[in-house]
Design an enzyme around this catalytic site. Structure first.
Site, PDB file in Angstrom:
ATOM      1  N   HIS A 115      47.244  40.658 -30.943  1.00  0.00           N
ATOM      2  CA  HIS A 115      47.764  40.861 -32.297  1.00  0.00           C
ATOM      3  C   HIS A 115      46.999  40.064 -33.350  1.00  0.00           C
ATOM      4  O   HIS A 115      46.501  40.607 -34.330  1.00  0.00           O
ATOM      5  CB  HIS A 115      49.254  40.495 -32.352  1.00  0.00           C
ATOM      6  CG  HIS A 115      49.837  40.606 -33.722  1.00  0.00           C
ATOM      7  ND1 HIS A 115      49.820  39.560 -34.624  1.00  0.00           N
ATOM      8  CD2 HIS A 115      50.429  41.631 -34.365  1.00  0.00           C
ATOM      9  CE1 HIS A 115      50.377  39.951 -35.755  1.00  0.00           C
ATOM     10  NE2 HIS A 115      50.759  41.204 -35.618  1.00  0.00           N
ATOM     11  N   GLU A 164      47.704  50.314 -32.601  1.00  0.00           N
ATOM     12  CA  GLU A 164      47.495  49.867 -33.986  1.00  0.00           C
ATOM     13  C   GLU A 164      46.116  49.250 -34.136  1.00  0.00           C
ATOM     14  O   GLU A 164      45.777  48.275 -33.441  1.00  0.00           O
ATOM     15  CB  GLU A 164      48.570  48.853 -34.397  1.00  0.00           C
ATOM     16  CG  GLU A 164      48.349  48.412 -35.848  1.00  0.00           C
ATOM     17  CD  GLU A 164      49.316  47.358 -36.355  1.00  0.00           C
ATOM     18  OE1 GLU A 164      50.345  47.113 -35.706  1.00  0.00           O
ATOM     19  OE2 GLU A 164      48.997  46.771 -37.407  1.00  0.00           O
ATOM     20  N   HIS A 185      57.492  47.254 -28.499  1.00  0.00           N
ATOM     21  CA  HIS A 185      56.550  46.572 -29.397  1.00  0.00           C
ATOM     22  C   HIS A 185      55.816  45.455 -28.659  1.00  0.00           C
ATOM     23  O   HIS A 185      56.444  44.479 -28.242  1.00  0.00           O
ATOM     24  CB  HIS A 185      57.366  45.993 -30.559  1.00  0.00           C
ATOM     25  CG  HIS A 185      56.573  45.331 -31.623  1.00  0.00           C
ATOM     26  ND1 HIS A 185      56.758  44.010 -31.976  1.00  0.00           N
ATOM     27  CD2 HIS A 185      55.587  45.796 -32.427  1.00  0.00           C
ATOM     28  CE1 HIS A 185      55.953  43.700 -32.966  1.00  0.00           C
ATOM     29  NE2 HIS A 185      55.217  44.759 -33.256  1.00  0.00           N
ATOM     30  N   GLU A 221      53.771  50.180 -27.713  1.00  0.00           N
ATOM     31  CA  GLU A 221      52.964  49.866 -28.895  1.00  0.00           C
ATOM     32  C   GLU A 221      52.001  48.740 -28.547  1.00  0.00           C
ATOM     33  O   GLU A 221      52.376  47.809 -27.819  1.00  0.00           O
ATOM     34  CB  GLU A 221      53.872  49.412 -30.043  1.00  0.00           C
ATOM     35  CG  GLU A 221      53.174  49.200 -31.372  1.00  0.00           C
ATOM     36  CD  GLU A 221      52.719  47.771 -31.687  1.00  0.00           C
ATOM     37  OE1 GLU A 221      52.138  47.566 -32.745  1.00  0.00           O
ATOM     38  OE2 GLU A 221      52.940  46.855 -30.850  1.00  0.00           O
ATOM     39  N   ASP A 258      48.418  46.384 -30.268  1.00  0.00           N
ATOM     40  CA  ASP A 258      47.412  46.145 -31.304  1.00  0.00           C
ATOM     41  C   ASP A 258      46.071  46.047 -30.604  1.00  0.00           C
ATOM     42  O   ASP A 258      45.998  45.538 -29.483  1.00  0.00           O
ATOM     43  CB  ASP A 258      47.696  44.819 -32.016  1.00  0.00           C
ATOM     44  CG  ASP A 258      49.084  44.801 -32.621  1.00  0.00           C
ATOM     45  OD1 ASP A 258      49.371  45.681 -33.445  1.00  0.00           O
ATOM     46  OD2 ASP A 258      49.880  43.922 -32.244  1.00  0.00           O
TER      47      ASP A 258
HETATM   48  O1  G3P Z   1      54.562  48.656 -34.990  1.00  0.00           O
HETATM   49  C1  G3P Z   1      54.116  48.191 -36.198  1.00  0.00           C
HETATM   50  C2  G3P Z   1      54.090  46.728 -36.195  1.00  0.00           C
HETATM   51  O2  G3P Z   1      53.593  46.304 -34.965  1.00  0.00           O
HETATM   52  C3  G3P Z   1      53.270  46.194 -37.306  1.00  0.00           C
HETATM   53  O3  G3P Z   1      53.329  44.809 -37.414  1.00  0.00           O
HETATM   54  O4  G3P Z   1      52.443  42.559 -37.194  1.00  0.00           O
HETATM   55  O5  G3P Z   1      53.796  43.500 -35.349  1.00  0.00           O
HETATM   56  O6  G3P Z   1      51.496  44.346 -35.760  1.00  0.00           O
HETATM   57  P1  G3P Z   1      52.729  43.763 -36.374  1.00  0.00           P
HETATM   58 CA    CA Z   2      51.412  46.049 -34.140  1.00  0.00          CA
END
Ligand code: G3P
Ligand code: CA
Length: 263
Positions: A48, A120, A6, A33, A35
């Site tokens: 993020h 994301e 993450h 992962e 954003d």
């Molecule tokens: O992997 C999903 C998660 O990342 C969603 O929440 O706030 O960490 O982007 P956030």
């Molecule tokens: Ca995320």
């Protein structure tokens, strides 16, 4: 169960930096992962928050800044103390620079093994559908949005926005999508998902309270990707429920726990 890092190995290394992703690969993460947000000059960067204030020494929304302005900033020191650097005169750029999606794609493509990248899209944003169009254009440069017949892409696109996933389906139907959920919308409590979405992405709290949701999703032929799974008890829960992927800030620890459970 796949272990997805993450924002990279973000517990140890500043989130969304190249160093965080390199560390995750070294630790054996099967996926990464990130954003993505658009800069004012139309470049997708891995950040993020809407604003850069928390993770850099700059200020303001990503959407009003150009990539060149972001490149001037330090995205590492908010987490690292100077004592962590051997030679503070020479800061590690991989650990301190803004990361573009393109650079992250290069890392994935050059990794020498199959690594999934879960991207994301963050909404709402002033750029609305331009985010998905730019994303597909960027993926196309690496042959990752429209794979050749018989091959697949290691990319998945995730979002809390159903509209974003619908746009992705129209622009790049081969790219699998994940609907992220803070809570399960009433119409999807039977495990169904919007048309074309292949996985449910529940926050881990949902599975703690409603573990049977996983069975319902599986019964509908979909996968479950849970986030953010950092605690050992949550890893155990997800493994027991046969969740397909966990998204964690601590890939090394998660992999070690899964090895323990398997032995
Ligand atoms: O992997 C999903 C998660 O990342 C969603 O929440 O706030 O960490 O982007 P956030
Ligand atoms: Ca995320």
């Amino acid at each position: 169960m796949q272990v997805i890092a993450h924002r990279g190995a973000s517990e140890e290394v500043p989130e969304h930096t190249l160093a965080a992703y390199k560390q995750a690969l070294v630790e054996g993460a099967e996926g990464l992962e990130c954003d993505v947000r658009l800069t004012s000059d139309g470049v997708l960067v891995c950040v993020h928050d809407r604003k850069i204030d928390r993770t850099s020494n700059g200020h303001g929304p990503v959407s009003v800044l150009e990539l060149a302005e972001l490149r001037e900033l330090d995205f590492g020191s908010w987490k690292d103390s100077w004592a962590d650097f051997e030679d503070p005169e020479e800061p590690d750029h991989d650990r301190a620079s803004v990361l573009t999606l393109e650079r992250l794609l290069e890392l994935v493509v050059d990794s020498g093994r199959t690594v999934e990248l879960l991207i994301e899209t963050k909404h709402p944003t002033r750029y609305a559908g331009l985010v998905e169009r730019r994303l597909v254009q960027t993926l196309d440069r690496y042959g990752l949005a429209h794979p050749r017949l018989g091959s697949s892409t290691p990319i998945k696109v995730m979002s809390f926005s159903q509209l974003s996933l619908r746009r992705m389906r129209q622009l790049a139907p081969s790219v699998r999508t994940v609907l992220l959920m803070d809570r399960v919308p009433v119409r999807f409590r039977d495990g169904s998902l919007p048309t074309g979405v292949s996985a449910a992405g529940p926050r881990i709290d949902i599975l703690r309270v409603h573990p049977h949701y996983v069975d319902r999703v599986h019964a509908q032929g979909h996968q479950v990707h849970a986030w953010t799974v950092n605690q050992l008890s949550d890893i155990d829960l997800c493994a027991g429920l046969e969740v397909e992927a966990i998204i964690t800030d601590r890939p090394k620890r998660a992999l070690a726990r899964l090895a323990e459970l398997a032995s």
